[in-house]
Enzyme design. Sequence first.
Site, PDB file in Angstrom:
ATOM      1  N   GLU A 122       0.801  -1.047  -0.207  1.00  0.00           N
ATOM      2  CA  GLU A 122       0.031   0.120   0.055  1.00  0.00           C
ATOM      3  C   GLU A 122       0.843   1.629  -0.184  1.00  0.00           C
ATOM      4  O   GLU A 122       0.595   2.096   1.007  1.00  0.00           O
ATOM      5  CB  GLU A 122      -0.737  -0.237   1.398  1.00  0.00           C
ATOM      6  CG  GLU A 122      -1.760  -0.526   1.184  1.00  0.00           C
ATOM      7  CD  GLU A 122      -3.136  -0.815   1.796  1.00  0.00           C
ATOM      8  OE1 GLU A 122      -3.707   0.788   2.488  1.00  0.00           O
ATOM      9  OE2 GLU A 122      -3.657  -1.590   2.090  1.00  0.00           O
ATOM     10  N   ASP A 171       1.329  -8.868   3.051  1.00  0.00           N
ATOM     11  CA  ASP A 171      -0.170  -8.568   3.995  1.00  0.00           C
ATOM     12  C   ASP A 171      -0.826  -9.590   3.501  1.00  0.00           C
ATOM     13  O   ASP A 171      -1.430  -9.012   1.861  1.00  0.00           O
ATOM     14  CB  ASP A 171      -0.707  -7.111   3.864  1.00  0.00           C
ATOM     15  CG  ASP A 171      -2.707  -7.327   4.336  1.00  0.00           C
ATOM     16  OD1 ASP A 171      -2.898  -7.916   4.576  1.00  0.00           O
ATOM     17  OD2 ASP A 171      -2.906  -5.671   4.644  1.00  0.00           O
ATOM     18  N   ASN A 215      -3.798 -10.474   4.178  1.00  0.00           N
ATOM     19  CA  ASN A 215      -5.352  -9.997   4.631  1.00  0.00           C
ATOM     20  C   ASN A 215      -5.366 -12.407   5.344  1.00  0.00           C
ATOM     21  O   ASN A 215      -6.912 -12.414   5.183  1.00  0.00           O
ATOM     22  CB  ASN A 215      -6.522 -10.364   3.277  1.00  0.00           C
ATOM     23  CG  ASN A 215      -5.539  -8.534   3.406  1.00  0.00           C
ATOM     24  OD1 ASN A 215      -6.377  -8.341   4.746  1.00  0.00           O
ATOM     25  ND2 ASN A 215      -5.804  -7.873   2.742  1.00  0.00           N
TER      26      ASN A 215
END
Length: 597
Positions: A338, A488, A490
């Site tokens: 991100e 990441d 998730n």
Amino acid sequence: MLVRKRYSARRGRCVRRSRLMESEFVKRKSGILSISWTHTTVVVNAITIGKLIKMEKAHLRKLRHSNQCELVFPLRILNENLEVIVEAEIRAVRSCTDVIESLLAHTERKVTKILRTRNIQNINVQTSLTVNDINVKGDINCKDFIDNPKKNIVFSIINQQFEVVLNAPLIQELALPKTIHVNYEFQPIKCKSIYTDKDLCDFIWYSSLDGQSWVEIGNKFKYKPTINDLNKYLKLKCVPKNRDEEGPPFVVVSQSTVLEMSQVPVCPFDDRHTYTKTFLTDKKQIRIVSYNILSNLYAENGNDVTYCSPQALSIDYRKQLILKEILGYNADIICLQEVDLHIFSWYLKPKLLKMYKGLFHRKGYKISEGLTCFVNVERFNVLESNQVVFGNEVETNPLFKRTWRLIQKCDILKDTLTRQKTSLQITVLQSRNANEIVIVANTHLYYHSKASQIRLLQASIALDYINDVYKRYNRISKYRVSVLFCGDFNSVPSSPTYEFITNGNFKNVFQDDNETVIPMHFNHPFQFASACGTPEYTNYTVDFKGCLDYIFYDKNNFKVIDYVPLPEESLLAERTALPNEVFPSDHLALVCDLGWT
């Protein structure tokens, strides 16, 4: 001209009008056109009457990616006292496959509805479209009309006439950051345009104490507020252009006045830095960081963070904390998720340039945030850096044919997977101090809480690709090849994705809403383990608290020397959730030291 027929009412009577020629006389006065019918007198704003006044423009364009076209123009009507009774931008949208007659009829309906809502009943709404004063046939396809270049196109409605510009540049969306600081350069956000060349556009900045009187202060895409802008509002006027045309201006005003930046406080990551005061000196050891730093697309622009001040959410504030935190870990490999493109290009990369080589890949090739790998150039040479977008390649890349055969059986899986822009970044490094090659994989899997099967499929695609790179370097290199898989994911430790990555295989069945049963069997050759274990929290928000981030290492080639403990939950909960004034992201950085076995 072809004039569409509508009814005009006065004193409860209906009078049918078929041609403008029914008017008894036309009186021109100071650009105002008065048209008198037998039963009705209407005064409208004349945009074009001979040489009295210059035509305004209407824009007719195809909307890319939506198979639609739109007609946009400013409607302005005055009454007999020259008072504005209607002033609105009209936007009529139709399918590209519709005909001109349909577009004009739709436009008339929109204008008629506006008039009715304002209780204006004495205006006959009629439209026409001409080229060189010749009426355009109503059955011509809208797309065909737009695609064939032509000049002298005139659109008429009521008694306004407009010069029609085809596919003119257009700013569809533009916004300013919610928080703007003195001496911190920034740029517009949510920039969305069509038929526009950014390098040719005009960007004009203004400031104002009261939001009414404006003074011009700049003329570039980016702007760096000075002390003279403190406590003032900012306004940006953008005039979109391309090589052939100029589009309508787009104006946006800041929500709040320019502020002074708060001092960076002491943060919990300062305590974590006590474990990483210096770079590793052992040539057989490396330090890795994996960190989702929270894109500005989802932080400052989100509406769900109410416990935190706007300044603490602003990227100008958070980027200082992020840089300070990253530098304090003295790492050899830094994998970030991100990462906003402009933050990478204009802040992180220049600040880390002396020690690190920065590599950035946009999410899905298009989105303005993505994956970044910073590499300590004193420890590694970069042999290769590339990206694979799962949804783009799953159907066509032979590496993924096993996965494609599976998802073809289920439209839900296929449509969801191919729609996502989820990416894998691959960076291949050669150690300067040892006979070792490291393949560093960095990813950010699909976020939706009910999409565990999609994440499993994405992990399978990623590992098929990693394995292909691994086999290639094993063939061509005389050095040992190892793999690190960071990101990441998730995925909590009890998820199918975590099970698959750490066990090397996964077997189960998937059943969709249509009760289609799909057997799922995935495997990969690596012996992965999580270097930082499975901490209770790596993501701590109002809506979710849990472990989603991992640094997976190949146990055959690496061993864990140490890892930096994560903060206690009491620190995370002190300000309700993350991010906040002392935590710049909603995730926590993972930091570990690995040694080659």
